[in-house]
Scaffold this motif. Structure first.
Motif, PDB file in Angstrom:
ATOM      1  N   ARG A  46       0.848  -1.201   0.000  1.00  0.00           N
ATOM      2  CA  ARG A  46       0.000   0.000   0.000  1.00  0.00           C
ATOM      3  C   ARG A  46       0.879   1.245   0.000  1.00  0.00           C
ATOM      4  N   ILE A  47       0.512   2.204  -0.827  1.00  0.00           N
ATOM      5  CA  ILE A  47       1.262   3.471  -0.901  1.00  0.00           C
ATOM      6  C   ILE A  47       0.293   4.649  -0.795  1.00  0.00           C
ATOM      7  N   ASP A  48      -0.765   4.453   0.031  1.00  0.00           N
ATOM      8  CA  ASP A  48      -1.791   5.484   0.154  1.00  0.00           C
ATOM      9  C   ASP A  48      -1.414   6.569   1.157  1.00  0.00           C
ATOM     10  N   SER A  49      -0.213   6.486   1.740  1.00  0.00           N
ATOM     11  CA  SER A  49       0.265   7.534   2.637  1.00  0.00           C
ATOM     12  C   SER A  49       1.736   7.804   2.313  1.00  0.00           C
ATOM     13  N   ILE A  50       2.215   8.959   2.761  1.00  0.00           N
ATOM     14  CA  ILE A  50       3.606   9.315   2.484  1.00  0.00           C
ATOM     15  C   ILE A  50       4.554   8.323   3.150  1.00  0.00           C
ATOM     16  N   GLY A  51       4.224   7.916   4.384  1.00  0.00           N
ATOM     17  CA  GLY A  51       5.070   6.977   5.097  1.00  0.00           C
ATOM     18  C   GLY A  51       5.146   5.629   4.397  1.00  0.00           C
ATOM     19  N   ALA A  52       4.011   5.103   3.966  1.00  0.00           N
ATOM     20  CA  ALA A  52       3.997   3.816   3.273  1.00  0.00           C
ATOM     21  C   ALA A  52       4.749   3.890   1.956  1.00  0.00           C
ATOM     22  N   ALA A  53       4.621   5.027   1.266  1.00  0.00           N
ATOM     23  CA  ALA A  53       5.368   5.217   0.018  1.00  0.00           C
ATOM     24  C   ALA A  53       6.872   5.260   0.286  1.00  0.00           C
ATOM     25  N   ALA A  54       7.260   5.882   1.393  1.00  0.00           N
ATOM     26  CA  ALA A  54       8.675   5.921   1.755  1.00  0.00           C
ATOM     27  C   ALA A  54       9.208   4.521   2.035  1.00  0.00           C
TER      28      ALA A  54
END
Length: 333
Positions: A46-54
């Motif tokens: 999941r990349i639905d938040s900046i943290g998860a994308a990081a």
């Protein structure tokens, strides 16, 4: 015997736990700190938040730190066992520099760009440098002594580095990227460049682990090892091949990273003794932990920028190298 086995097993599990903690730390710490629930989300894709994308961006560099650190840790332990040299290390013996030289020549002269080709070039360069250094260090009275091997490796490393500069200087189009790669770093890791390296890492790992009994026997001396029924020449060649493959692969992916193969095996010996059946797995986990922690430290101390792991390991390894020289006084293992 049972208590000894349980004690060694506990140490292995302790190193595994420390490596897993380092992996979590590598995913959580950076320019932006990520809470654990977002780490879990990023691991699930999941990349639905900046943290998860990081986290998604950090996963390949974390994987590369584990693989390269483990490879360099095992390679250092194997090289120290083969040569009975407490200062043996892929960087000090010139193996990393040889791998780097072949990769740079492939880029500058032959316009090679494929990840798999880089890996083959790295292994070929590491093997060529290892053979050259051992041949030079074996000449003269006394054979391949620790001092002669160290001097031959240092001279080879300096010569290879100078040749790399000579190759790169006329090529402004690649000079910047190669100079950055030469420092040694994992910041640009991608899964598509790491995946082709898995077969190389596996082959190098299996060859190194299979040589544990021979390395134990070599610690007693070549004559006694042969008397115990060990095929010294074949075992040494197998161990060297495993170390060369691991070094060449790690260097092709990350650039020449020094001192991991020197520091980690010595630390593991102090903790678990000299049995290579235990020392080699511990060196793998220890190397992965050291390189992972070096990467995390490089992100913290230079925020919002980063220090490459090659710089951080040099700060750690150089004092350890000096301490080892003073303590061992260039004796064999």
């Amino acid at each position: 015997m049972k208590k000894v086995f349980q004690h060694k097993t506990f140490r292995i599990f302790g190193f595994v736990a420390l490596t897993l903690f380092t992996v979590g730390l590598s995913l959580a710490v950076g320019t932006r700190s990520v809470p654990w629930h977002e780490i879990w989300a990023g691991l699930n894709g999941r990349i639905d938040s900046i943290g998860a994308a990081a986290v998604a961006v950090r996963m390949p560099r974390t994987l590369l730190a584990v693989l390269a650190g483990g490879a360099l840790g095992i390679a250092g332990a194997v090289m120290q066992g083969i040569t009975r040299n407490p200062l043996a290390d892929p960087g000090i013996l010139g193996v990393n520099a040889g791998a780097a030289l072949f990769v740079v020549i492939g880029i500058a002269w032959f316009d090679i760009s494929g990840a798999t080709t880089f890996l083959w070039l790295g292994v070929a360069g590491a093997g060529s440098a290892a053979v050259f250094v051992y041949a030079i260090g074996s000449t003269g009275q006394g054979g391949a002594t620790p001092l002669k091997l160290t001097l031959a490796g240092t001279a080879t490393s300096i010569a290879a580095s100078a040749f790399i500069i000579a190759v790169v200087l006329p090529r402004n189009d690649i000079a910047g990227s190669i100079q950055s790669w030469q420092v040694g770093g994992i910041g640009g890791a991608r899964f598509d460049t790491i995946l082709p390296a898995f077969p190389f890492f596996i082959v190098g790992l299996l060859l190194s682990l299979a040589s544990a009994r021979v390395l134990n026997a070599l610690a007693l001396g070549e004559e006694l090892a042969a008397g115990l029924g060990q095929n010294v020449a074949t075992g040494r060649a197998m161990a060297a091949a495993g170390a060369i493959i691991l070094c060449g692969t790690a260097t092709a992916l990350c650039g020449p990273i020094g001192f991991v193969g020197l520091v980690v095996p010595h630390m593991c010996r102090m903790i678990a003794g000299i049995d290579y059946r235990i020392l080699l797995p511990l060196s793998a986990f220890g190397g992965a932990t050291l390189l992972g922690l070096a990467d995390v430290l490089g992100r913290i101390i230079a925020r919002p920028n980063e220090l490459d792991v090659g710089i951080v390991t040099a700060f750690v390894g150089a004092p350890f190298f000096i301490w080892t020289v003073r303590r061992q006084r260039m004796r064999g293992l």
